[in-house]
Design an enzyme around this catalytic site. Structure first.
Site, PDB file in Angstrom:
ATOM      1  N   TRP A   1      -6.431   3.238 -11.157  1.00  0.00           N
ATOM      2  CA  TRP A   1      -7.034   2.429 -10.099  1.00  0.00           C
ATOM      3  C   TRP A   1      -8.428   2.956  -9.740  1.00  0.00           C
ATOM      4  O   TRP A   1      -8.955   2.647  -8.690  1.00  0.00           O
ATOM      5  CB  TRP A   1      -6.141   2.443  -8.855  1.00  0.00           C
ATOM      6  CG  TRP A   1      -4.878   1.669  -9.013  1.00  0.00           C
ATOM      7  CD1 TRP A   1      -4.662   0.371  -8.623  1.00  0.00           C
ATOM      8  CD2 TRP A   1      -3.644   2.108  -9.591  1.00  0.00           C
ATOM      9  NE1 TRP A   1      -3.375  -0.013  -8.934  1.00  0.00           N
ATOM     10  CE2 TRP A   1      -2.723   1.032  -9.524  1.00  0.00           C
ATOM     11  CE3 TRP A   1      -3.226   3.302 -10.166  1.00  0.00           C
ATOM     12  CZ2 TRP A   1      -1.419   1.115 -10.004  1.00  0.00           C
ATOM     13  CZ3 TRP A   1      -1.925   3.399 -10.658  1.00  0.00           C
ATOM     14  CH2 TRP A   1      -1.043   2.317 -10.573  1.00  0.00           C
TER      15      TRP A   1
ATOM     16  N   CYS B   1      -0.531  -2.988 -11.209  1.00  0.00           N
ATOM     17  CA  CYS B   1       0.803  -3.504 -10.873  1.00  0.00           C
ATOM     18  C   CYS B   1       1.205  -4.735 -11.677  1.00  0.00           C
ATOM     19  O   CYS B   1       2.348  -4.838 -12.126  1.00  0.00           O
ATOM     20  CB  CYS B   1       0.912  -3.773  -9.377  1.00  0.00           C
ATOM     21  SG  CYS B   1      -0.100  -5.144  -8.773  1.00  0.00           S
TER      22      CYS B   1
ATOM     23  N   HIS C   1       0.823  -7.289  -4.333  1.00  0.00           N
ATOM     24  CA  HIS C   1       1.524  -6.321  -5.177  1.00  0.00           C
ATOM     25  C   HIS C   1       2.538  -7.090  -6.017  1.00  0.00           C
ATOM     26  O   HIS C   1       3.214  -7.991  -5.515  1.00  0.00           O
ATOM     27  CB  HIS C   1       2.207  -5.256  -4.337  1.00  0.00           C
ATOM     28  CG  HIS C   1       2.916  -4.216  -5.157  1.00  0.00           C
ATOM     29  ND1 HIS C   1       2.374  -3.673  -6.311  1.00  0.00           N
ATOM     30  CD2 HIS C   1       4.131  -3.631  -5.024  1.00  0.00           C
ATOM     31  CE1 HIS C   1       3.220  -2.803  -6.821  1.00  0.00           C
ATOM     32  NE2 HIS C   1       4.298  -2.762  -6.070  1.00  0.00           N
TER      33      HIS C   1
ATOM     34  N   ASP D   1      10.671  -2.316  -9.293  1.00  0.00           N
ATOM     35  CA  ASP D   1       9.221  -2.085  -9.274  1.00  0.00           C
ATOM     36  C   ASP D   1       8.880  -0.909 -10.178  1.00  0.00           C
ATOM     37  O   ASP D   1       9.359   0.203  -9.976  1.00  0.00           O
ATOM     38  CB  ASP D   1       8.768  -1.802  -7.834  1.00  0.00           C
ATOM     39  CG  ASP D   1       7.263  -1.874  -7.669  1.00  0.00           C
ATOM     40  OD1 ASP D   1       6.553  -1.897  -8.689  1.00  0.00           O
ATOM     41  OD2 ASP D   1       6.797  -1.901  -6.517  1.00  0.00           O
TER      42      ASP D   1
ATOM     43  N   ASN E   1       8.491  -6.555   5.175  1.00  0.00           N
ATOM     44  CA  ASN E   1       8.847  -6.930   6.554  1.00  0.00           C
ATOM     45  C   ASN E   1       8.597  -5.836   7.582  1.00  0.00           C
ATOM     46  O   ASN E   1       9.188  -5.855   8.666  1.00  0.00           O
ATOM     47  CB  ASN E   1      10.313  -7.366   6.629  1.00  0.00           C
ATOM     48  CG  ASN E   1      10.554  -8.330   7.782  1.00  0.00           C
ATOM     49  OD1 ASN E   1       9.629  -8.856   8.382  1.00  0.00           O
ATOM     50  ND2 ASN E   1      11.815  -8.562   8.104  1.00  0.00           N
TER      51      ASN E   1
ATOM     52  N   GLU F   1      15.201 -12.417  12.104  1.00  0.00           N
ATOM     53  CA  GLU F   1      14.178 -11.541  11.518  1.00  0.00           C
ATOM     54  C   GLU F   1      13.951 -10.314  12.383  1.00  0.00           C
ATOM     55  O   GLU F   1      13.835  -9.188  11.886  1.00  0.00           O
ATOM     56  CB  GLU F   1      12.877 -12.336  11.337  1.00  0.00           C
ATOM     57  CG  GLU F   1      11.779 -11.589  10.580  1.00  0.00           C
ATOM     58  CD  GLU F   1      10.803 -10.906  11.516  1.00  0.00           C
ATOM     59  OE1 GLU F   1      10.056 -10.026  11.047  1.00  0.00           O
ATOM     60  OE2 GLU F   1      10.799 -11.242  12.726  1.00  0.00           O
TER      61      GLU F   1
ATOM     62  N   TYR G   1      -7.381  -3.508  -4.417  1.00  0.00           N
ATOM     63  CA  TYR G   1      -6.383  -4.504  -4.020  1.00  0.00           C
ATOM     64  C   TYR G   1      -5.150  -3.852  -3.428  1.00  0.00           C
ATOM     65  O   TYR G   1      -4.341  -4.489  -2.758  1.00  0.00           O
ATOM     66  CB  TYR G   1      -5.997  -5.389  -5.213  1.00  0.00           C
ATOM     67  CG  TYR G   1      -5.027  -4.762  -6.173  1.00  0.00           C
ATOM     68  CD1 TYR G   1      -3.657  -4.982  -6.057  1.00  0.00           C
ATOM     69  CD2 TYR G   1      -5.475  -3.943  -7.196  1.00  0.00           C
ATOM     70  CE1 TYR G   1      -2.769  -4.401  -6.935  1.00  0.00           C
ATOM     71  CE2 TYR G   1      -4.583  -3.365  -8.079  1.00  0.00           C
ATOM     72  CZ  TYR G   1      -3.239  -3.590  -7.949  1.00  0.00           C
ATOM     73  OH  TYR G   1      -2.356  -3.010  -8.820  1.00  0.00           O
TER      74      TYR G   1
END
Length: 807
Positions: free
Chosen positions: A344, A380, A439, A462, A502, A556, A625
């Site tokens: 990066w 990513c 991402h 991931d 979240n 939520e 980013y």
């Protein structure tokens, strides 16, 4: 004159020589103790006598070598009498007590002459197992499903006296107890869900077998041999790599953990070899096409090579939870020399810029060819694209997912923390948490028998190396259901994924004594427009609802409070406080273009009945980013008066004020990096109430697309051309421009060193290639140079089959 001797006579001579040289040796009898692996199948009988303690089994290898030595000796003495036979397969033979002949001269010993795995791409094995798209000549099948094969023997098979079984081995040390050494017996009738085989047809010396595998079988490459025996001896075929069997996960099988009941979704998440990957910001979503290429020649071998390089035991490769975790770790390279080295820094001089890649095939082939040397470089979306390729290739339904405004929690607080000094300026060295503009990761589909009921389905995985998980750079599989309900205590890495989508963003201000006070929180800025390619189309599908309940809903908020109670800053979580002035940053349309001035709007709204005075600070920075700060471009301070809300008024915007904010091209042109990303941080204090206002707004400068125009007709095996056009949007010269071109079934990836492109200049180049596959194919082109990245284009090219009609 020499007479050509019948091969049966040769066999007889070999037997005579064998008895002559080794007549003093005790006769070998096959020990039942040596067949413990086969004995795992109680339905199989062997026709051998009982062993006694005095009997000792001589290793078969010794007898094989002696028998072969006799044959080699006779061949040297009289090559015309004992020629080499090319019958397609060698057979190791062990004789028992005698010449192996009946009185009538018929051969009793049963030997394997050849094996036909019926591995044609258009045959039933490949089509019924949905593996006909793999550009490989091996037999590729899916577990939990039967397949057919022919075996040609040295004489007709007699089920009353002959025994036969298949022997499969995978991994460096195959063990029956671990499922990596499989002995498949012949049974009278297949029962299913276990390793077994049955004779379904016999034609003289040929038998056709129907073979079953369980839905829990270890996936991978198996070496196949066939063993026969009866009271006169045993024989084993020699391993032939052409007969290796590749076994994959089976989403079409209801008993497989990765079973998916929708055919449309199976077509998309297993069989589609191209896709769309989204990038940009939540307000400026861009998309690029990606060649997954999971069926390309050598890719299956490369994917299994990645698994082998992990050093994990193949005995665990039957569990998709293990497999996706292995791939999550192996696609990055920091701790295990995995597929891609992340970078990066903006300096990619020692490799390929991440923005240049447009598919996974080139990356995986290079990694395999260089025996596991990490490929340079990835970010990513590249990591995620490769994961999709590998998992789809192995049979696990997988999709590439982009999360906009994606939080990176570094201290397991499950909040994203921003630290400000006494003057409300960011304290850069403390702001280690970050919010990435976007991402990219993956969702894969499976049941989760290791979690409470209700947590199967999509799982987040991931491969981007952000934080370690149990000491390794990997993440997942985390149940989306667990993430949605804030059940961060459930494995694997659910807390990290929850924070990404979240977490609340909490602002802390430094006090005079060095402590920090929580002054403000934002609750709706993380996890926006979570996107993936729609099933059956190139449209974007918003799947945010799978990761979280609607923002601000009771469900939520309960999920957030549940999750934060397990975080490292549980006591720091506070309930909302009353606010009467709001702050919002917006942009018009698709946003500013590269090379142009950037214009945004800052809106302040007063919902109280009294006038409010606001002291506003703004700072625009160049960002990676990933949300990491690179350089500050400009700072501003202004004082603003916001009129009160007067209810129903003929002036509906009387209680609001809109500020136009602009950034000129000359201010940012020399400071941009890969994704042309900028962040505007706006903070302020209301004089009358001391209310704190704060927000951060990320935006990108849009880059132009490449225009790809096919020239002429596209036909398999015939040369065709395409024209690639591009206009430089910048008032400066682009130096050392590189075009990257690739297309599955069209041409392998290639680099074109174009040179310089002048300020605002339009250029075009023509590229020629010969299509190899028919149907609708995608040609992908990207442009890269130091001054401009993330420029790409795609064209659908319909390739016709070559006509065989005579001229």
């Amino acid at each position: 004159m020499l007479t050509i001797i019948n091969t049966k006579v040769i066999d007889y001579l070999i037997v005579v020589l064998y008895n002559f040289f080794f007549s003093r040796m005790p006769a070998e009898r096959r020990s039942a103790r040596g067949r413990s692996a086969v004995g795992r199948f109680p339905s199989v009988t062997f026709g051998f006598g009982e062993d006694t303690e005095a009997e000792k089994e001589e290793p078969k290898e010794n007898n094989v070598k002696k028998g072969n030595a006799c044959k080699e000796w006779l061949r040297k003495v009289c090559p015309c009498c004992c020629p080499k036979h090319d019958d397609g397969i060698d057979t190791e033979v062990t004789l028992v007590d005698g010449p192996g002949k009946e009185d009538g001269g018929n051969e009793v010993l049963l030997k394997v002459k050849s094996i036909d795995l019926l591995k044609s791409k258009s045959g039933a094995n490949r089509t019924e197992h949905h593996t006909h798209l793999y550009q490989s000549d091996n037999l590729i099948i899916r577990r939990g499903q039967s397949f057919e094969m022919w075996i040609t023997l040295s004489r007709p098979f007699n089920p009353s006296s002959d025994e036969l079984h298949l022997d499969l081995k995978t991994g460096p040390l195959a063990v029956v107890a671990k499922g990596t050494h499989v002995i498949i017996p012949l049974v009278a009738k297949l029962e299913g869900d276990r390793w077994e085989a049955a004779v379904v047809k016999q034609e003289d010396k040929k038998i056709k077998l129907l073979v079953n595998s369980p839905a829990t079988a270890v996936i991978g490459r198996y070496q196949l041999t066939v063993e026969t025996n009866n009271q006169n001896g045993s024989a084993s075929s020699t391993h032939d790599p052409a007969n290796d069997i590749y076994i994959l996960f089976n989403p079409w099988c209801q008993d497989d953990i990765v079973y998916m009941d929708s055919e449309d979704e199976r077509q998309e998440y297993i069989l589609n070899d191209t896709g769309r990957i989204y990038y940009g910001t939540k307000d400026q979503i861009g998309a690029r096409t990606w060649n997954y290429g999971q069926f390309s020649d050598r890719i299956l071998a490369a994917c299994l090579f990645v698994m082998e390089k992990s050093g994990t035991s193949p005995s665990g490769w039957g569990d998709p939870v293990n497999v996706v975790r292995i791939i999550s770790a192996m696609v990055n390279s920091p701790d295990d020399q995995g597929v891609l080295e992340g970078n990066w820094s903006g300096d990619y001089s020692n490799g390929t810029s991440p923005t240049v890649w447009s598919g996974s095939v080139e990356i995986l082939e290079e990694y395999h060819k260089k025996n596991g040397t990490p490929v340079k470089y990835g970010q990513c979306w590249v990591f995620a694209g490769v994961v999709t390729t590998v998992l789809r290739c192995l049979g696990i339904p997988t999709r590439t997912v982009t999360n906009f405004s994606s939080a990176h929690d570094t201290d397991v607080s499950l909040t994203t923390d921003v630290y400000l000094d006494e003057n409300l300026e960011p304290i850069e060295n403390l702001n280690v948490d970050s919010i990435w503009n976007f991402h990219v990761w993956n969702d894969c589909w499976m049941a989760r028998k290791d979690l409470p009921p209700g947590h199967g389905g999509w799982q987040a995985v991931d491969a981007t190396p952000q934080e370690t998980s149990q000491g390794t750079y990997c993440c997942g599989p985390a149940s989306l259901a667990a993430v949605r309900y804030g059940q961060v205590y459930l494995k694997r890495d659910t807390a990290f994924v929850f924070a990404e989508v979240n977490s609340d963003k909490i602002y802390w201000q430094k006090n005079a004594d060095g402590t920090f006070t929580q002054i403000y929180s934002e609750k709706k800025i993380v996890g926006i427009s979570i996107s993936t390619k729609a099933v059956g189309s190139n449209e974007r599908s918003d799947i945010t609802h799978l990761y979280k309940h609607p923002e601000g809903s009771n469900e939520e908020r309960i999920a957030v409070e549940t999750a934060c109670s397990f975080g490292s800053k549980a006591k720091a979580y506070s309930s909302p406080t009353a606010q009467d002035v709001s702050l919002e940053v917006t942009l018009d349309g698709e946003g500013p273009k590269m090379g142009k001035d950037a214009e945004l709007m800052i809106t302040l709204k007063n919902s109280s009945s009294q006038q409010r005075s606001v002291s506003l600070h703004s700072q625009v920075s160049v960002m990676y980013y990933t949300g990491v700060h690179k350089a500050t471009v400009r700072t501003d301070t202004t004082d603003i008066e916001v009129l009160p809300n007067e209810g129903e008024s003929q002036f509906p915007l009387r209680d609001s004020i809109i500020l136009e904010w602009a950034l000129e091209y000359k201010d940012y042109k020399d400071k941009l990096i890969d994704q042309a990303a900028l962040m505007l941080t706006v903070s302020g204090r209301v004089t009358e109430t001391q209310q704190i206002l704060a927000t951060q707004f990320s935006f990108r400068l849009r880059t132009p697309d490449l225009i790809i125009k096919p020239l002429g007709k596209a036909v398999v095996g015939e040369k065709m051309s395409v024209e690639i056009s591009f206009t430089n949007p910048l008032p400066q010269v682009l130096k050392a421009v590189i075009f990257h071109v690739e297309g599955l079934g069209l041409l392998t990836a290639r680099m074109i060193n174009y040179g310089d492109i002048g300020s605002h200049a339009s250029v075009s180049l023509t590229e020629q290639f010969i299509p190899t596959l028919s149907g609708t194919r995608k040609l992908l082109v990207s442009l890269d140079c130091k001054q401009l990245t993330q420029v790409h284009g795609v064209s659908d090219i319909t390739v016709e089959e070559k006509s065989n009609a005579p001229l």
